[in-house]
Design a protein around this motif. Structure first.
Motif, PDB file in Angstrom:
ATOM      1  N   THR A  57      47.432  17.877  49.571  1.00  0.00           N
ATOM      2  CA  THR A  57      48.691  18.483  49.137  1.00  0.00           C
ATOM      3  C   THR A  57      49.636  17.417  48.589  1.00  0.00           C
ATOM      4  N   GLN A  58      49.696  16.263  49.246  1.00  0.00           N
ATOM      5  CA  GLN A  58      50.523  15.162  48.748  1.00  0.00           C
ATOM      6  C   GLN A  58      50.047  14.717  47.362  1.00  0.00           C
ATOM      7  N   LEU A  59      48.739  14.586  47.201  1.00  0.00           N
ATOM      8  CA  LEU A  59      48.192  14.153  45.918  1.00  0.00           C
ATOM      9  C   LEU A  59      48.486  15.170  44.823  1.00  0.00           C
ATOM     10  N   ALA A  60      48.388  16.436  45.165  1.00  0.00           N
ATOM     11  CA  ALA A  60      48.706  17.471  44.188  1.00  0.00           C
ATOM     12  C   ALA A  60      50.175  17.401  43.773  1.00  0.00           C
ATOM     13  N   SER A  61      51.031  16.990  44.695  1.00  0.00           N
ATOM     14  CA  SER A  61      52.454  16.893  44.375  1.00  0.00           C
ATOM     15  C   SER A  61      52.729  15.779  43.375  1.00  0.00           C
ATOM     16  N   VAL A  62      51.876  14.749  43.343  1.00  0.00           N
ATOM     17  CA  VAL A  62      52.024  13.704  42.332  1.00  0.00           C
ATOM     18  C   VAL A  62      51.791  14.303  40.954  1.00  0.00           C
ATOM     19  N   ALA A  63      50.732  15.078  40.836  1.00  0.00           N
ATOM     20  CA  ALA A  63      50.427  15.711  39.553  1.00  0.00           C
ATOM     21  C   ALA A  63      51.579  16.596  39.088  1.00  0.00           C
ATOM     22  N   GLU A  64      52.233  17.255  40.017  1.00  0.00           N
ATOM     23  CA  GLU A  64      53.338  18.153  39.665  1.00  0.00           C
ATOM     24  C   GLU A  64      54.516  17.388  39.070  1.00  0.00           C
ATOM     25  N   THR A  65      54.678  16.124  39.442  1.00  0.00           N
ATOM     26  CA  THR A  65      55.773  15.330  38.880  1.00  0.00           C
ATOM     27  C   THR A  65      55.457  14.838  37.465  1.00  0.00           C
ATOM     28  N   GLY A  66      54.175  14.859  37.100  1.00  0.00           N
ATOM     29  CA  GLY A  66      53.765  14.304  35.813  1.00  0.00           C
ATOM     30  C   GLY A  66      53.597  12.801  35.840  1.00  0.00           C
ATOM     31  N   LEU A  67      53.734  12.191  37.018  1.00  0.00           N
ATOM     32  CA  LEU A  67      53.610  10.740  37.164  1.00  0.00           C
ATOM     33  C   LEU A  67      52.139  10.375  37.304  1.00  0.00           C
ATOM     34  N   PRO A  68      51.570   9.639  36.360  1.00  0.00           N
ATOM     35  CA  PRO A  68      50.151   9.315  36.453  1.00  0.00           C
ATOM     36  C   PRO A  68      49.853   8.316  37.561  1.00  0.00           C
ATOM     37  N   ILE A  69      48.758   8.541  38.280  1.00  0.00           N
ATOM     38  CA  ILE A  69      48.255   7.560  39.238  1.00  0.00           C
ATOM     39  C   ILE A  69      47.378   6.601  38.456  1.00  0.00           C
ATOM     40  N   SER A  70      47.910   5.432  38.159  1.00  0.00           N
ATOM     41  CA  SER A  70      47.184   4.478  37.324  1.00  0.00           C
ATOM     42  C   SER A  70      46.243   3.611  38.136  1.00  0.00           C
ATOM     43  N   SER A  71      46.597   3.386  39.405  1.00  0.00           N
ATOM     44  CA  SER A  71      45.797   2.508  40.248  1.00  0.00           C
ATOM     45  C   SER A  71      45.991   2.903  41.703  1.00  0.00           C
ATOM     46  N   VAL A  72      45.075   2.413  42.537  1.00  0.00           N
ATOM     47  CA  VAL A  72      45.036   2.850  43.936  1.00  0.00           C
ATOM     48  C   VAL A  72      44.741   1.655  44.831  1.00  0.00           C
ATOM     49  N   GLN A  73      45.478   1.562  45.937  1.00  0.00           N
ATOM     50  CA  GLN A  73      45.155   0.638  47.020  1.00  0.00           C
ATOM     51  C   GLN A  73      44.490   1.459  48.120  1.00  0.00           C
ATOM     52  N   PRO A  74      43.148   1.449  48.172  1.00  0.00           N
ATOM     53  CA  PRO A  74      42.478   2.265  49.188  1.00  0.00           C
ATOM     54  C   PRO A  74      42.738   1.749  50.596  1.00  0.00           C
ATOM     55  N   LEU A  75      42.522   2.609  51.564  1.00  0.00           N
ATOM     56  CA  LEU A  75      42.813   2.263  52.947  1.00  0.00           C
ATOM     57  C   LEU A  75      41.997   1.054  53.392  1.00  0.00           C
ATOM     58  N   VAL A  76      40.738   0.997  53.009  1.00  0.00           N
ATOM     59  CA  VAL A  76      39.885  -0.166  53.268  1.00  0.00           C
ATOM     60  C   VAL A  76      39.413  -0.681  51.921  1.00  0.00           C
ATOM     61  N   ARG A  77      39.891  -1.850  51.535  1.00  0.00           N
ATOM     62  CA  ARG A  77      39.583  -2.347  50.204  1.00  0.00           C
ATOM     63  C   ARG A  77      38.874  -3.700  50.211  1.00  0.00           C
ATOM     64  N   THR A  78      38.662  -4.290  51.389  1.00  0.00           N
ATOM     65  CA  THR A  78      37.973  -5.573  51.444  1.00  0.00           C
ATOM     66  C   THR A  78      36.528  -5.393  51.880  1.00  0.00           C
ATOM     67  N   VAL A  79      35.672  -6.277  51.391  1.00  0.00           N
ATOM     68  CA  VAL A  79      34.259  -6.229  51.773  1.00  0.00           C
ATOM     69  C   VAL A  79      34.107  -6.621  53.237  1.00  0.00           C
ATOM     70  N   PHE A  80      34.795  -7.689  53.628  1.00  0.00           N
ATOM     71  CA  PHE A  80      34.715  -8.188  55.001  1.00  0.00           C
ATOM     72  C   PHE A  80      36.034  -7.933  55.723  1.00  0.00           C
ATOM     73  N   PRO A  81      35.988  -7.726  57.027  1.00  0.00           N
ATOM     74  CA  PRO A  81      37.235  -7.499  57.777  1.00  0.00           C
ATOM     75  C   PRO A  81      38.172  -8.695  57.667  1.00  0.00           C
ATOM     76  N   GLY A  82      39.449  -8.408  57.442  1.00  0.00           N
ATOM     77  CA  GLY A  82      40.468  -9.443  57.384  1.00  0.00           C
ATOM     78  C   GLY A  82      41.544  -9.180  58.413  1.00  0.00           C
ATOM     79  N   GLU A  83      42.576  -9.997  58.392  1.00  0.00           N
ATOM     80  CA  GLU A  83      43.635  -9.859  59.388  1.00  0.00           C
ATOM     81  C   GLU A  83      44.367  -8.526  59.274  1.00  0.00           C
ATOM     82  N   THR A  84      44.556  -8.035  58.052  1.00  0.00           N
ATOM     83  CA  THR A  84      45.295  -6.782  57.877  1.00  0.00           C
ATOM     84  C   THR A  84      44.388  -5.559  57.824  1.00  0.00           C
ATOM     85  N   GLN A  85      43.082  -5.771  57.659  1.00  0.00           N
ATOM     86  CA  GLN A  85      42.137  -4.651  57.604  1.00  0.00           C
ATOM     87  C   GLN A  85      40.895  -4.982  58.452  1.00  0.00           C
TER      88      GLN A  85
END
Length: 297
Positions: A57-85
């Motif tokens: 529902t949150q993602l659909a609300s982005v589309a409703e604003t017309g604001l393009p999602i150009s890029s994404v920081q996924p919840l887990v984005r590193t190959v190996f575990p780090g201090e923040t993930q």
């Protein structure tokens, strides 16, 4: 000049990463970004609701604003575990978590760039870490291709070596990308991370089609790992580097990504509307100033 009438001289859409406005909720981000004339959003999955349906529902609300999602920081984005993930620990579990992120977000973000990092090399073995990063990104590329999105590997500043990253130059990232050898895998250029790389500008020209994402902020000697400055208030030659990216053909968004925590003068405690306005103005000024500077080949 108003926020809704950006100068035609600035060649990149003005994007904002949601980490820049961490004190705001997801809904507040959308409302403020729209009012301020932001032209692209870098979505941070950590701001989505844990419940899958509510996140959709949150993602659909982005589309409703017309604001393009150009890029994404996924919840887990590193190959190996780090201090923040740190979790999950296993590479295949991390790959599976990335797949879930893409399956959730990609339908609302066609063509978006998903940012990845290496994470720290286990036991300091950089050679083995890079081998595994290549393998991992080939698998990521297949997942992304199935959902019409792309991957951008981000080298991080050396201050994060052995904590969050195993690579710290543009050349290292590009070497991995070229070994992965997938059309939908490129590099994320974050000026805060790479402005001190002496070979950055000439390396951009080595494979201009692999520059997938440009992120901006400014640098002072950090007092925490979350100490970035507004554009024009630090040491980065932003204008020169904007022109370097433009010169190799980059026309994607220029995304403001500021972290400001664990410091006494946190930008998170200022007026965030003013922060976004000031950085847009500063980027336009840096672009105009950079036009008069020589960009080394």
């Amino acid at each position: 000049m108003t926020m809704n009438s950006p100068t035609a001289l600035f060649p990149f859409p003005y994007g904002v990463n949601q980490f820049t406005t961490m004190p705001w909720s997801f809904d507040e981000d959308l409302a403020h970004y729209t009012d301020l004339g932001v032209e692209a959003i870098e979505l941070c999955e950590t701001k989505l609701h844990d419940d899958h349906d509510r996140a959709k529902t949150q993602l659909a609300s982005v589309a409703e604003t017309g604001l393009p999602i150009s890029s994404v920081q996924p919840l887990v984005r590193t190959v190996f575990p780090g201090e923040t993930q740190p979790d999950p620990a296993g590479r295949h579990d991390r790959l599976a978590r990335f797949r879930r992120s893409v399956e959730l977000i990609a339908p609302f973000a066609p063509g978006a760039v998903f940012v990845t990092n290496t994470g720290p090399a286990p036991d300091g073995n950089l050679h083995e870490a890079i081998r595994q990063v290549v393998t991992h990104h080939r698998e990521l590329a297949d997942i992304a291709a199935d959902h019409g999105v792309r991957i951008a590997l981000e080298p991080l500043n050396p201050v994060l070596l052995n904590a969050e990253t195993a690579i710290w130059t543009y050349r290292q990232a590009l070497d991995i990308v070229q070994e992965v050898d997938r059309e939908n895998v490129g590099v994320c250029l974050d000026l805060w991370n790479l402005w001190q790389d002496p070979d950055l500008v000439p390396r951009l020209a080595d494979a201009p089609d692999r520059l997938f994402l440009l992120q901006v902020s400014d640098w002072r000697t950090p007092r925490s790992r979350m100490d970035r400055r507004s554009v024009g208030t630090g040491d980065i030659p932003v204008g020169r580097l904007l022109h370097a990216a433009h010169g190799v053909g980059y026309r994607g968004p220029c995304v403001l990504e500021i972290f400001s925590d664990d410091v006494p003068d946190s930008l998170y405690e200022t007026d965030l509307d003013d922060l976004l306005r000031a950085n847009r103005t500063a980027l336009e000024s840096a672009w105009r100033t950079g036009a008069h500077l020589d960009v080394p080949k």
